[in-house]
Design an enzyme around this catalytic site. Structure first.
Site, short mmCIF file in Angstrom:
data_model
loop_
_atom_site.label_atom_id
_atom_site.label_comp_id
_atom_site.label_asym_id
_atom_site.label_seq_id
_atom_site.Cartn_x
_atom_site.Cartn_y
_atom_site.Cartn_z
N ASP A 1 0.85 -1.19 0.00
CA ASP A 1 0.00 0.00 0.00
C ASP A 1 0.89 1.25 0.00
OD1 ASP A 1 -2.13 1.76 0.26
OD2 ASP A 1 -2.44 1.39 2.38
N ARG B 1 -10.46 -11.64 8.22
CA ARG B 1 -9.29 -12.36 7.71
C ARG B 1 -9.69 -13.73 7.16
NH1 ARG B 1 -4.64 -9.54 9.09
NH2 ARG B 1 -4.55 -8.59 11.14
P1 IMP Z 1 1.88 -0.31 3.83
O1 IMP Z 1 2.90 -0.29 4.92
O2 IMP Z 1 1.04 0.94 3.81
O3 IMP Z 1 2.39 -0.68 2.47
O4 IMP Z 1 0.79 -1.38 4.22
C1 IMP Z 1 1.05 -2.66 4.48
C2 IMP Z 1 0.09 -3.21 5.51
O5 IMP Z 1 -1.05 -2.37 5.70
C3 IMP Z 1 -0.44 -4.51 5.01
O6 IMP Z 1 0.39 -5.56 5.42
C4 IMP Z 1 -1.82 -4.55 5.63
O7 IMP Z 1 -1.76 -5.15 6.91
C5 IMP Z 1 -2.24 -3.11 5.76
N1 IMP Z 1 -3.13 -2.68 4.66
C6 IMP Z 1 -2.86 -1.79 3.68
N2 IMP Z 1 -3.89 -1.65 2.84
C7 IMP Z 1 -4.85 -2.48 3.28
C8 IMP Z 1 -6.18 -2.81 2.80
O8 IMP Z 1 -6.70 -2.32 1.79
N3 IMP Z 1 -6.86 -3.73 3.54
C9 IMP Z 1 -6.36 -4.32 4.67
N4 IMP Z 1 -5.13 -4.05 5.11
C10 IMP Z 1 -4.37 -3.14 4.44
MG MG Z 2 -3.63 -5.20 8.82
#
Ligand code: IMP
Ligand code: MG
Length: 176
Positions: free
Chosen positions: A102, A165
């Site tokens: 993300d 989940r």
């Molecule tokens: P990042 O650090 O923003 O890249 O996000 C990584 C973590 O955020 C993932 O491992 C998820 O646990 C959570 N996450 C990000 N986007 C989503 C989503 O759309 N649904 C659920 N969890 C998300």
């Molecule tokens: Mg999460």
């Protein structure tokens, strides 16, 4: 739980077919190498279990518990984890598994710490989902299941406040 979804993005069969493809790429790339797969908890658990059973290599498995601090559906950028919980990986090739890419904070932080402290032979990453958006941290995954729009999704390991989940499909959560 299904009633809370606005729409289903990927049904079980579609996920299974994509895992077959990912698994054969990974199997070909890691032939003859000492591979340790590191699953980032909790989101990648279900993905990990289904993916690794399709990879006929003598790999090792470990898990890493990471806390990324969220306010609602948005990452705050704070990521903490303890690399000391990992075994000695200096003579291993590491493949990180995460549920979704993300903002990039989580993967970028783990890859940095891997390269500077844990020092395996190589570090690559595999995510089931990749949101098509501008990321806060410049990080790319080496293996990607599906590209999706920038929407909040749940199911197949992904949660909203630790719920959903265990849904077997991946879907977009209804607003509210
Ligand atoms: P990042 O650090 O923003 O890249 O996000 C990584 C973590 O955020 C993932 O491992 C998820 O646990 C959570 N996450 C990000 N986007 C989503 C989503 O759309 N649904 C659920 N969890 C998300
Ligand atoms: Mg999460």
């Amino acid at each position: 739980m299904y009633g809370d979804l606005d729409k289903v993005l990927f049904e079980e069969e579609e996920i299974a077919a994509r895992l077959d493809g990912l698994a054969s790429e990974i199997t070909a790339d890691y032939q003859g190498l000492d591979l340790t797969v590191i699953a980032i908890l909790n989101g990648s658990l279900i993905f990990m279990a289904d993916l690794l059973r399709r990879i006929p290599l003598p790999l090792q498995l470990d898990c890493l518990r990471v806390r990324s601090y969220y306010s609602g559906m948005v990452s705050t950028g704070q990521v903490t984890f303890d690399p000391q919980t990992l075994p000695d990986l200096r003579d291993r090739h590491v493949l990180l598994l995460d549920d979704i890419l993300d903002s990039g904070h989580t993967l970028a932080a783990i890859i940095d710490t891997m390269r500077t402290q844990v020092k395996p032979l190589s570090v690559h990453s595999c995510v089931l989902l990749r949101k098509m958006k501008q990321r806060a941290r410049p990080v790319e995954a080496d293996y990607v299941g599906f590209d999706i729009q920038d929407e909040f999704v749940v199911g197949y390991g992904l949660d909203y406040n630790e719920k959903y989940r265990n849904l077997s499909v991946i879907g977009v959560l209804r607003q509210e």
